[in-house]
Motif scaffolding. Structure first.
Motif, PDB file in Angstrom:
ATOM      1  N   LEU A  45       0.835  -1.198   0.000  1.00 29.69           N
ATOM      2  CA  LEU A  45       0.000   0.000   0.000  1.00 29.69           C
ATOM      3  C   LEU A  45       0.868   1.247   0.000  1.00 29.69           C
ATOM      4  N   ALA A  46       0.261   2.377  -0.410  1.00 30.48           N
ATOM      5  CA  ALA A  46       0.977   3.653  -0.404  1.00 30.48           C
ATOM      6  C   ALA A  46      -0.018   4.776  -0.178  1.00 30.48           C
ATOM      7  N   GLY A  47       0.512   5.913   0.247  1.00 25.68           N
ATOM      8  CA  GLY A  47      -0.300   7.115   0.380  1.00 25.68           C
ATOM      9  C   GLY A  47      -1.340   7.033   1.474  1.00 25.68           C
ATOM     10  N   ALA A  48      -2.511   7.581   1.173  1.00 27.37           N
ATOM     11  CA  ALA A  48      -3.595   7.650   2.159  1.00 27.37           C
ATOM     12  C   ALA A  48      -4.099   6.264   2.543  1.00 27.37           C
ATOM     13  N   THR A  49      -4.089   5.347   1.593  1.00 27.71           N
ATOM     14  CA  THR A  49      -4.535   3.979   1.883  1.00 27.71           C
ATOM     15  C   THR A  49      -3.607   3.333   2.909  1.00 27.71           C
ATOM     16  N   TYR A  50      -2.314   3.558   2.752  1.00 30.17           N
ATOM     17  CA  TYR A  50      -1.342   3.012   3.709  1.00 30.17           C
ATOM     18  C   TYR A  50      -1.553   3.613   5.089  1.00 30.17           C
ATOM     19  N   LEU A  95      -4.267   4.899   6.398  1.00 28.08           N
ATOM     20  CA  LEU A  95      -5.508   4.376   6.977  1.00 28.08           C
ATOM     21  C   LEU A  95      -5.317   2.941   7.457  1.00 28.08           C
ATOM     22  N   ALA A  96      -4.672   2.120   6.641  1.00 28.39           N
ATOM     23  CA  ALA A  96      -4.445   0.725   7.021  1.00 28.39           C
ATOM     24  C   ALA A  96      -3.549   0.631   8.259  1.00 28.39           C
ATOM     25  N   MET A  97      -2.535   1.499   8.347  1.00 28.97           N
ATOM     26  CA  MET A  97      -1.666   1.489   9.528  1.00 28.97           C
ATOM     27  C   MET A  97      -2.420   1.948  10.772  1.00 28.97           C
ATOM     28  N   LEU A  98      -3.296   2.928  10.608  1.00 26.95           N
ATOM     29  CA  LEU A  98      -4.106   3.369  11.740  1.00 26.95           C
ATOM     30  C   LEU A  98      -4.994   2.233  12.240  1.00 26.95           C
ATOM     31  N   LEU A  99      -5.660   1.549  11.306  1.00 28.19           N
ATOM     32  CA  LEU A  99      -6.531   0.432  11.682  1.00 28.19           C
ATOM     33  C   LEU A  99      -5.720  -0.711  12.294  1.00 28.19           C
ATOM     34  N   ASN A 100      -4.540  -0.971  11.743  1.00 26.29           N
ATOM     35  CA  ASN A 100      -3.658  -2.010  12.279  1.00 26.29           C
ATOM     36  C   ASN A 100      -3.242  -1.674  13.713  1.00 26.29           C
ATOM     37  N   THR A 101      -2.848  -0.434  13.930  1.00 26.92           N
ATOM     38  CA  THR A 101      -2.428  -0.010  15.262  1.00 26.92           C
ATOM     39  C   THR A 101      -3.585  -0.092  16.253  1.00 26.92           C
TER      40      THR A 101
END
Length: 130
Positions: free
Chosen positions: A96-101, A103-109
């Protein structure tokens, strides 16, 4: 301001600064240390699983509620969730890259934080309040 397009040549050139070197080193060390701790604690995990196989809730509370088992088990759960977050981060960075990354990192955390907090609080509740 115009955003620079990152190409393979920029990444391969050692004179360019690509990424955060301190954060990458910290991530690498954290992943290795948590992995080593997980290996050391595997005996405790196997003991708990074997001891509780086929037992009822009262036996589970008695085993995990013991401070010599429950507190290291809570530490293990916390370390495993840190290791899980870092492992998923590696996968997310690759695909993933950019805003998708972000968001995914926020959800992962948030997911890892929820699993860790709920698990540790549950174990400590058994240790201190039965």
């Amino acid at each position: 301001m115009r955003e620079q397009v990152i190409t393979r040549d920029i990444i391969a050139d050692p004179k360019t600064k690509y990424g955060d070197a301190k954060a990458s080193t910290r991530h690498f060390i954290t992943q290795r240390v948590t992995g080593a701790i997980n290996v050391l604690f595997i005996g405790l995990l196997v003991f708990i699983v074997v001891r509780l196989a086929g037992q009822d809730r009262a036996d589970m509370v008695a085993v995990i509620g013991n401070g010599f088992v429950g507190i290291p088990f809570a530490v293990l759960l916390a370390v495993v969730t840190v290791h899980m977050r870092n492992g998923m981060r590696d996968t997310l960075e690759d695909y993933l890259a950019g805003a998708t990354y972000r968001l995914a990192m926020l959800l992962n955390t948030l997911f890892c934080l929820a699993v860790g907090l709920i698990g540790v609080i549950s174990i400590l509740k058994l240790v201190f309040w039965g």
